[in-house]
Scaffold this motif. Sequence first.
Motif: not given
Length: 132
Positions: A14-17, A40-45, A55-59, A87-89
């Motif tokens: 998971a890639v934050v940013g 690769v799982i994108p995390v983006h606002p 894309v997911y907003r949060t982990l 929190e997500i392990g």
Amino acid sequence: ATSERVLSDATTIAVVGLSRNPAKSAHSVPAAMQSAGFRVIPVHPSADVLLGERVYRTLADIPEPVDIVDVFRPSDEAAGVARQAAEIGAKALWLQQDIVSAEARDIAVEAGMDYVEDQCIAVVRALAGITR
């Protein structure tokens, strides 16, 4: 754990940013990991699709297990991401090159996560020849 071992044990990152801008390392590095066969799982606002992935907003919104949380955010945001990763392990927290956080390290270690900081995941992957 060494950065090579953290990566060799992983398939989902998971890639934050993750950036929309192909010229930025926060886009080209995850793209390179995806090309090497990693999920690769994108995390983006605000983006909806990046690198062809939802894309997911949060982990916490990601509905599947995550091996590595890869952080492309400023060092002062790393501890908050570390808490979310715990929190997500997630199995590991990886702070990209030039990102360092003693607080994030403490959170990760306390949660039992492997921890890597100030290293580029794509460089480690290429040097170690790790593919999926």
